[in-house]
Design a protein around this motif. Structure first.
Motif, PDB file in Angstrom:
ATOM      1  N   GLY A  82      15.785   6.295   0.812  1.00  0.00           N
ATOM      2  CA  GLY A  82      15.402   7.243   0.796  1.00  0.00           C
ATOM      3  C   GLY A  82      15.311   8.478  -0.192  1.00  0.00           C
ATOM      4  O   GLY A  82      14.349   9.106  -0.618  1.00  0.00           O
ATOM      5  N   HIS A  83      15.979   8.443  -1.985  1.00  0.00           N
ATOM      6  CA  HIS A  83      15.772   8.972  -2.437  1.00  0.00           C
ATOM      7  C   HIS A  83      14.720   8.179  -3.852  1.00  0.00           C
ATOM      8  O   HIS A  83      13.914   9.139  -4.815  1.00  0.00           O
ATOM      9  CB  HIS A  83      17.263   9.309  -3.528  1.00  0.00           C
ATOM     10  N   ALA A  84      14.219   7.254  -3.211  1.00  0.00           N
ATOM     11  CA  ALA A  84      13.144   6.577  -4.169  1.00  0.00           C
ATOM     12  C   ALA A  84      11.792   7.551  -3.746  1.00  0.00           C
ATOM     13  O   ALA A  84      10.641   6.393  -4.653  1.00  0.00           O
ATOM     14  CB  ALA A  84      13.283   5.562  -3.967  1.00  0.00           C
ATOM     15  N   GLY A  85      11.153   7.769  -3.280  1.00  0.00           N
ATOM     16  CA  GLY A  85       9.786   8.343  -2.982  1.00  0.00           C
ATOM     17  C   GLY A  85       9.548   9.560  -4.141  1.00  0.00           C
ATOM     18  O   GLY A  85      10.543   9.075  -4.859  1.00  0.00           O
TER      19      GLY A  85
ATOM     20  N   SER B 261       0.895  -1.056  -0.155  1.00  0.00           N
ATOM     21  CA  SER B 261      -0.050   0.015  -0.219  1.00  0.00           C
ATOM     22  C   SER B 261       1.103   1.403   0.384  1.00  0.00           C
ATOM     23  O   SER B 261       1.958   1.236   0.632  1.00  0.00           O
ATOM     24  CB  SER B 261      -0.827   0.034   1.250  1.00  0.00           C
ATOM     25  N   ASP B 262       0.402   2.191  -0.211  1.00  0.00           N
ATOM     26  CA  ASP B 262       1.277   3.567  -0.536  1.00  0.00           C
ATOM     27  C   ASP B 262       1.072   3.805   0.378  1.00  0.00           C
ATOM     28  O   ASP B 262       2.241   4.737   0.706  1.00  0.00           O
ATOM     29  CB  ASP B 262      -0.033   4.442  -1.413  1.00  0.00           C
ATOM     30  N   THR B 263       0.325   3.588   1.491  1.00  0.00           N
ATOM     31  CA  THR B 263       1.249   4.478   2.797  1.00  0.00           C
ATOM     32  C   THR B 263       1.765   3.260   3.892  1.00  0.00           C
ATOM     33  O   THR B 263       3.102   4.377   4.501  1.00  0.00           O
ATOM     34  CB  THR B 263       0.042   4.361   3.808  1.00  0.00           C
ATOM     35  N   SER B 264       2.005   2.209   3.777  1.00  0.00           N
ATOM     36  CA  SER B 264       2.917   1.294   4.464  1.00  0.00           C
ATOM     37  C   SER B 264       4.721   2.075   3.554  1.00  0.00           C
ATOM     38  O   SER B 264       5.306   1.820   4.127  1.00  0.00           O
ATOM     39  CB  SER B 264       2.862   0.413   3.869  1.00  0.00           C
ATOM     40  N   ILE B 265       4.157   1.904   2.177  1.00  0.00           N
ATOM     41  CA  ILE B 265       5.763   2.343   1.646  1.00  0.00           C
ATOM     42  C   ILE B 265       5.808   3.663   2.051  1.00  0.00           C
ATOM     43  O   ILE B 265       7.405   3.935   1.943  1.00  0.00           O
ATOM     44  CB  ILE B 265       5.294   2.172   0.205  1.00  0.00           C
ATOM     45  N   ALA B 266       5.393   4.756   2.167  1.00  0.00           N
ATOM     46  CA  ALA B 266       5.421   5.908   2.324  1.00  0.00           C
ATOM     47  C   ALA B 266       6.368   5.851   4.038  1.00  0.00           C
ATOM     48  O   ALA B 266       7.260   6.393   4.315  1.00  0.00           O
ATOM     49  CB  ALA B 266       4.777   6.859   2.354  1.00  0.00           C
ATOM     50  N   LEU B 267       5.624   5.331   4.831  1.00  0.00           N
ATOM     51  CA  LEU B 267       5.748   5.115   6.249  1.00  0.00           C
ATOM     52  C   LEU B 267       7.333   4.651   6.268  1.00  0.00           C
ATOM     53  O   LEU B 267       8.283   5.279   7.197  1.00  0.00           O
ATOM     54  CB  LEU B 267       4.690   4.523   6.458  1.00  0.00           C
ATOM     55  N   ASN B 268       7.517   3.056   5.946  1.00  0.00           N
ATOM     56  CA  ASN B 268       8.630   2.494   5.713  1.00  0.00           C
ATOM     57  C   ASN B 268       9.757   3.234   5.292  1.00  0.00           C
ATOM     58  O   ASN B 268      10.979   3.243   5.567  1.00  0.00           O
ATOM     59  CB  ASN B 268       8.554   1.414   4.981  1.00  0.00           C
ATOM     60  N   ARG B 269       9.294   4.434   4.432  1.00  0.00           N
ATOM     61  CA  ARG B 269      10.378   4.993   3.947  1.00  0.00           C
ATOM     62  C   ARG B 269      11.407   5.903   4.609  1.00  0.00           C
ATOM     63  O   ARG B 269      12.121   6.384   5.048  1.00  0.00           O
ATOM     64  CB  ARG B 269      10.085   5.817   2.460  1.00  0.00           C
TER      65      ARG B 269
ATOM     66  N   LEU C  61      17.270  -2.542   7.935  1.00  0.00           N
ATOM     67  CA  LEU C  61      16.539  -1.234   7.157  1.00  0.00           C
ATOM     68  C   LEU C  61      16.342  -0.206   7.933  1.00  0.00           C
ATOM     69  O   LEU C  61      16.480   1.429   8.559  1.00  0.00           O
ATOM     70  CB  LEU C  61      16.407  -0.894   6.115  1.00  0.00           C
ATOM     71  N   LEU C  62      15.888  -0.939   9.247  1.00  0.00           N
ATOM     72  CA  LEU C  62      14.245  -0.016  10.123  1.00  0.00           C
ATOM     73  C   LEU C  62      15.512   0.435  11.396  1.00  0.00           C
ATOM     74  O   LEU C  62      14.919   0.622  12.816  1.00  0.00           O
ATOM     75  CB  LEU C  62      13.421  -0.614  10.305  1.00  0.00           C
ATOM     76  N   GLY C  63      16.988  -0.450  11.844  1.00  0.00           N
ATOM     77  CA  GLY C  63      17.372  -0.007  12.553  1.00  0.00           C
ATOM     78  C   GLY C  63      17.423  -0.848  13.944  1.00  0.00           C
ATOM     79  O   GLY C  63      17.675  -0.455  14.948  1.00  0.00           O
ATOM     80  N   ASP C  64      16.165  -2.302  13.295  1.00  0.00           N
ATOM     81  CA  ASP C  64      16.644  -3.222  14.394  1.00  0.00           C
ATOM     82  C   ASP C  64      18.290  -3.303  14.490  1.00  0.00           C
ATOM     83  O   ASP C  64      19.197  -4.097  13.429  1.00  0.00           O
ATOM     84  CB  ASP C  64      15.607  -4.505  13.971  1.00  0.00           C
TER      85      ASP C  64
END
Lengths: 222, 222
Positions: free
Chosen positions: B118-121, A106-114, B186-189
DNA sequence: ACAGAACCGTAACGTACGGTACGCTTTGGC
DNA sequence: GCCAAAGCGTACCGTACGTTACGGTTCTGT
């Protein structure tokens, strides 16, 4: 930088207005990525920057609140643990797989994870400030594990599954479901995931998992 | 903003000095994440900012060149396709799995993937500018597929493996190997991956893959 | 040896943005 | 109806950083 962090107990101390503001921030996050600016949020939410700062402390606080707000919206109902047979277990697993694929694509998850990934870097975390990566992880991958493991355990109790370590079994299932999807999406790969494709993937992953950990006909993985 | 982009043919049009500069940038990227500043790179590399701009055009150009430079260093030797039996196939697969786990858990890879994500947004890509996400994907996940698929095909030819779609088989292998490792990192775990653990994971993933796609004793996955 | 290019170090410029201050309007309790 | 609190809109401040400019130094080709 203070009040907005109820830290452990996620949300519900939020005004309707505050929720609306966070929704605006969320929408903006999806549209603009981490490029998100306080002024933009204020304008989009039709509130003043002063209010943003009073409510959320600073930019990080706003981001954190936004992520937690979204997380609080995702809470899914636990699976009913009625009479467990192979069919219902299979259905449950497929359901989990399908839900998870829908979430991560989902767009939301992708954005949040980014944003979370972006903030997880070797940056000097001020104090013990809850960082976004941890929140996303906690409400994503770890929440999934918490919900799925009981099902796996029940499957084992019922003699339908075979494994020694529930955590390891979960991770196998996770890998079979997600494969390269999340990293590709995060890196900007266009990846059409139709509902049909998701359903197919969920079924395939489930069959593969059963092939590895099913009680009958099972070759012992690990 | 011009010369540094040999676009398709990655590198080797680079001066030794330029490589040194990119190495400095790379080190800085690992240390500071996307927080990386032009001034910092210039200072670390003992060169002037003017030179940076002359060589790489702008900040994005520098980042791109850095990512490509790192990618060009990774090129691994293809596997020898000698007499293929189950033992050597297993060894090859374990080798791939272990190498991949080492790569994705390395500081460098994590840092690179972080910036790329970060740049893929949904940022407005100027022109058709090669974006970092595509580069990382191309030299990571897709490069792995290109190297692994011939091995899988050879395994099938030799009657050791069974699958209808090499791409799907690859993705299954990928999922079994990587599982939740990359996203967690990637999420810092914090996720201690000792050599021993990597070896164990590689062996487990390989056995699971063989259980699903091995010719003998194999339950038909997919 | 000398001219010119390449390059280093640093200063300077412009802008974007986080954060703060302030005046005005709305709202809710008395 | 009145007053304070909450909130909106906007202007303002300081800083960080990308980008450019420039004077001095080293390297290179002739």
């Amino acid at each position: 930088m203070l009040q907005a962090s109820a830290d452990i107990d996620t949300s519900e101390t939020l005004t309707e207005r505050q929720k609306a503001v966070l929704d605006a921030a969320l929408r903006l996050l999806v549209e603009e990525g981490d490029h998100l600016t306080m002024t933009a949020v204020a304008r989009r939410a039709s509130c003043s920057k002063e209010t943003l700062y009073k409510w959320f402390g600073d930019r990080d606080g706003l981001l954190t609140a936004t992520v937690q707000w979204q997380a609080s919206k995702v809470r899914v109902a636990p699976v009913d643990r009625k009479g467990l047979d192979l069919a219902s277990l299979t259905a449950s697993l497929e359901r989990f797989a399908s839900d998870w694929l829908k979430v991560i694509s989902s767009d939301t998850s992708i954005a949040l994870n980014r944003v979370a990934v972006g903030h997880a870097g070797p940056v000097k975390r001020k104090d013990g400030k809850d960082d976004l990566g941890a929140i996303v992880l906690e409400n994503g991958r770890f929440a999934l594990a918490r919900r799925l493991k009981p099902v796996l355990e029940a499957g084992r109790q019922a003699g339908l599954l075979q494994f020694s370590d529930a955590e390891a079994a979960f991770r196998t299932f996770f890998g079979l479901v997600a494969r390269d999807v999340q990293i590709r999406l995060l890196l900007g790969d266009r990846l059409e995931l139709t509902d049909a494709a998701i359903g197919g993937d969920a079924a395939r992953a489930t069959q593969q998992f059963l092939a590895l950990h099913g009680a009958k006909t099972g070759p012992q993985g690990l």
